[in-house]
Design a protein around this motif. Structure first.
Motif, PDB file in Angstrom:
ATOM      1  N   GLN A 177       0.810  -1.208   0.000  1.00 31.54           N
ATOM      2  CA  GLN A 177       0.000   0.000   0.000  1.00 31.54           C
ATOM      3  C   GLN A 177       0.853   1.272   0.000  1.00 31.54           C
ATOM      4  O   GLN A 177       0.347   2.361  -0.256  1.00 31.54           O
ATOM      5  N   SER A 178       2.144   1.125   0.312  1.00 35.80           N
ATOM      6  CA  SER A 178       3.061   2.261   0.323  1.00 35.80           C
ATOM      7  C   SER A 178       4.476   1.742   0.095  1.00 35.80           C
ATOM      8  O   SER A 178       4.713   0.532   0.064  1.00 35.80           O
TER       9      SER A 178
ATOM     10  N   LYS B 277       7.801   5.748 -14.686  1.00 33.45           N
ATOM     11  CA  LYS B 277       6.426   6.228 -14.635  1.00 33.45           C
ATOM     12  C   LYS B 277       5.733   6.237 -15.996  1.00 33.45           C
ATOM     13  O   LYS B 277       4.558   5.878 -16.097  1.00 33.45           O
TER      14      LYS B 277
ATOM     15  N   ASP C 112       2.290   4.316 -16.656  1.00 34.19           N
ATOM     16  CA  ASP C 112       1.005   4.929 -17.004  1.00 34.19           C
ATOM     17  C   ASP C 112       0.333   4.169 -18.145  1.00 34.19           C
ATOM     18  O   ASP C 112      -0.897   3.987 -18.141  1.00 34.19           O
TER      19      ASP C 112
ATOM     20  N   SER D  57      -2.907  -0.204 -10.524  1.00 33.96           N
ATOM     21  CA  SER D  57      -2.831   1.209 -10.166  1.00 33.96           C
ATOM     22  C   SER D  57      -1.409   1.530  -9.718  1.00 33.96           C
ATOM     23  O   SER D  57      -0.613   0.629  -9.431  1.00 33.96           O
ATOM     24  N   ILE D  58      -1.093   2.826  -9.657  1.00 33.44           N
ATOM     25  CA  ILE D  58       0.234   3.298  -9.267  1.00 33.44           C
ATOM     26  C   ILE D  58       0.138   3.962  -7.902  1.00 33.44           C
ATOM     27  O   ILE D  58      -0.768   4.769  -7.639  1.00 33.44           O
ATOM     28  N   LEU D  59       1.059   3.634  -7.027  1.00 36.10           N
ATOM     29  CA  LEU D  59       1.086   4.280  -5.713  1.00 36.10           C
ATOM     30  C   LEU D  59       1.358   5.769  -5.881  1.00 36.10           C
ATOM     31  O   LEU D  59       2.091   6.199  -6.774  1.00 36.10           O
ATOM     32  N   ASP D  60       0.781   6.586  -5.006  1.00 32.22           N
ATOM     33  CA  ASP D  60       0.930   8.031  -5.093  1.00 32.22           C
ATOM     34  C   ASP D  60       2.367   8.480  -4.859  1.00 32.22           C
ATOM     35  O   ASP D  60       2.830   9.467  -5.429  1.00 32.22           O
ATOM     36  N   GLU D  61       3.077   7.735  -4.038  1.00 34.71           N
ATOM     37  CA  GLU D  61       4.444   8.112  -3.674  1.00 34.71           C
ATOM     38  C   GLU D  61       5.441   7.611  -4.716  1.00 34.71           C
ATOM     39  O   GLU D  61       5.445   6.435  -5.076  1.00 34.71           O
ATOM     40  N   ASP D  62       6.305   8.489  -5.250  1.00 33.04           N
ATOM     41  CA  ASP D  62       7.345   8.093  -6.195  1.00 33.04           C
ATOM     42  C   ASP D  62       8.422   7.294  -5.476  1.00 33.04           C
ATOM     43  O   ASP D  62       8.793   7.600  -4.331  1.00 33.04           O
TER      44      ASP D  62
ATOM     45  N   VAL E 122       8.228   4.373 -10.202  1.00 33.05           N
ATOM     46  CA  VAL E 122       6.995   4.248  -9.426  1.00 33.05           C
ATOM     47  C   VAL E 122       6.720   2.780  -9.132  1.00 33.05           C
ATOM     48  O   VAL E 122       7.384   1.887  -9.663  1.00 33.05           O
TER      49      VAL E 122
ATOM     50  N   ASN F  69      -5.037  -3.439  -7.743  1.00 34.41           N
ATOM     51  CA  ASN F  69      -6.053  -2.850  -6.883  1.00 34.41           C
ATOM     52  C   ASN F  69      -7.266  -3.767  -6.754  1.00 34.41           C
ATOM     53  O   ASN F  69      -7.282  -4.884  -7.252  1.00 34.41           O
TER      54      ASN F  69
END
Length: 509
Positions: free
Chosen positions: A43-44, A100, A104, A114-119, A270, A275
């Protein structure tokens, strides 16, 4: 009647394979209609410790996550990013670390990802070049500075990245460019959308347009070499390619063996995860259309098949010629005691060839033996597979020659025939009948071994299927199509050999 039964047997084998493939597809389709909703383990970024992480072999993602192996993580390395995506969709890995821009694209084509928000990391892309080729490096650096200054580089990137700009800034070479300064050979790996990928049978993308712009400024012709990503640096080092342009990041380890130009863009690493949204379900007809009809993707299979047949046929000719010659020389030495030094050399040759993997031999011949020559890749494959096959054929034929009764030699010599004539007219025909089944097996193995030709950038049958998978992210149909073609080739070859065996038996009567 026997001939009819034989044909029926082979037909049933192919039909059974098709039925099993269709049943497997039906089971997969049914299971995908009600996908299991599970929460991703990752998740992170902190969750990467202890996770199963997928990366593309040789990329900076591979380098960055290597430290996690000491923290209990398992790193699964794939030769293609699309294979890692397929593994993630099937739940074989927990996440993927990748650049990234291609991430995408993967997520856009696979709603269950899905891609985690944190790079994960920030990096700079540059063009790799030989340490000795400083003059070309300086010229390319000047081109990059100019492309940044006049906005061409930004337009090239915007043409592939950005919903509002995508497709609006297609790069076009100026007219009447003087290309008298030679050819710029560029090594890339066309499975990294949007930087380089296959579309309509051609390699396109950000890096390809940058290469075109550089060639326009340098007055050179552009030649693209599509090879495996982890072979790009080797290709540049050996002189097979002038530069490597494939979304490559400058690292300390790479700088030990290769040089780089200045950076032409900034990128981020990334993390892709699976998900809780179920995968979209497509019918058999829709999947078939997507894998083979869209962009005429079926041509990847047919064109690859032609190359596979070309390599296999020529390699078989080399293998048979050299194999029989080696077998005759070795059996002659065993029977007469002559040619001891030559026999020792041939033994060493057979030991080396049979004791090393075919893929290693292919890479050595291409990147070492023919490093300084611009030789056709198909010819390299023919030589590599031909020499490899000759070692096995030599021992097969030698065994057949030694199995012929010694009285046959004595009978031939007593009739006034020389040793050579006795070998040609009496021994070899009998040995051939004995070893024919074994030779057939060797030919079958050779056809399947050509599937590694893609490691030096040859568009063979297997690589044709890989191209389809890299665009559709669907493993089943392309792999089944490739397997079915190989199966048909083997069945046809086996049937032809059985016909030859039958004819030889009739001739003996």
């Amino acid at each position: 009647m026997k001939n009819f039964n034989l044909k029926t047997k082979y037909f049933r084998a192919v039909l059974l394979f098709i039925v099993m493939a269709m049943m497997s597809f039906s089971v997969m389709s049914c299971s995908s209609e009600s996908p299991e909703i599970t929460e991703s383990k990752v998740q992170s970024i902190d969750d990467l410790e202890g996770a199963v992480i997928g990366v593309q072999l040789g990329t900076t993602g591979d380098i960055f996550v290597s430290d996690y192996e000491e923290k209990g993580s398992v790193v699964e390395r794939f030769t293609k990013a699309a294979d890692a995506v397929q593994a993630l969709k099937l739940g074989k890995i927990d996440c993927i670390v990748i650049d990234k821009a291609p991430a995408d694209t993967f997520v856009g084509n696979n709603p269950e990802l899905s891609i985690l928000d944190e790079d994960f990391a920030v990096e700079e892309y540059a063009i790799c070049i030989s340490k000795e080729n400083t003059e070309l490096r300086d010229k390319i650096n000047e081109c990059i500075v100019e492309l940044k200054k006049n906005g061409t580089l930004d337009n090239i990137i915007s043409n592939y990245i950005g919903d509002s700009t995508k497709g609006k800034f297609q790069y076009k070479s100026p007219e009447n460019v003087d290309r008298s300064n030679g050819t710029l050979k560029v090594a890339t790996n066309a499975t990294f959308e949007p930087y380089e990928y296959m579309e309509g049978g051609e390699i396109v993308g950000i890096d390809i347009d940058i290469a075109k712009a550089i060639c326009d400024m340098l007055g050179m012709e552009l030649k693209i070499e599509d090879i495996e990503f982890d072979s790009i640096i080797s290709a540049v080092q050996s002189g097979k390619s002038d530069i490597g342009l494939s979304g490559m990041t400058v690292t300390e380890d790479r700088l030990k063996s290769i040089d780089f130009t200045q950076s032409y863009t900034t990128a981020t690493q990334v993390v892709i995860v699976k998900n809780s949204i179920g995968a979209s379900t497509l019918s058999f007809k829709e999947k078939f259309h997507n894998n083979f009809i869209v962009d005429d993707r079926w041509k990847n299979i047919t064109n690859g098949l032609l190359v596979t047949l070309q390599i296999s046929f020529c390699a078989v000719v080399i293998g048979v010629v050299f194999g029989f010659l080696i077998a005759i020389m070795r059996s002659t030495s065993d029977k007469t005691g002559k040619f001891k030094i030559l026999n020792a050399i041939l033994k060493l040759y057979l030991t080396v060839i049979r004791g090393t993997p075919t893929m290693v031999q292919l890479l050595i011949i291409y990147y070492v033996i023919f490093a300084s020559t611009d030789i056709n890749k198909v010819l390299v494959a023919v030589i590599a597979f031909g020499l490899n096959s000759s070692a096995y054929i030599a021992e097969i034929v030698r065994g057949g020659i030694m199995s012929v009764d010694e009285g046959q030699f004595e009978a031939g010599r007593s009739l006034g025939f020389s040793y050579r004539q006795t070998m040609w007219y009496f021994i070899l025909p009998q040995a051939f009948r004995t070893v024919l089944p074994s030779l057939c097996n060797e030919f079958i193995v050779l056809i399947k071994e050509t599937s590694i030709s893609g490691y030096i950038g040859i568009m063979d049958l297997t690589r044709g299927g890989d191209y389809i998978r890299s665009r559709t992210y669907e493993a089943f149909m392309p792999l089944i199509a490739v397997a079915l073609v190989y199966l048909i080739l083997v069945v046809v070859l086996t049937w032809l050999v059985s016909k030859l065996e039958k004819r030889l038996k009739n001739d003996r009567k």
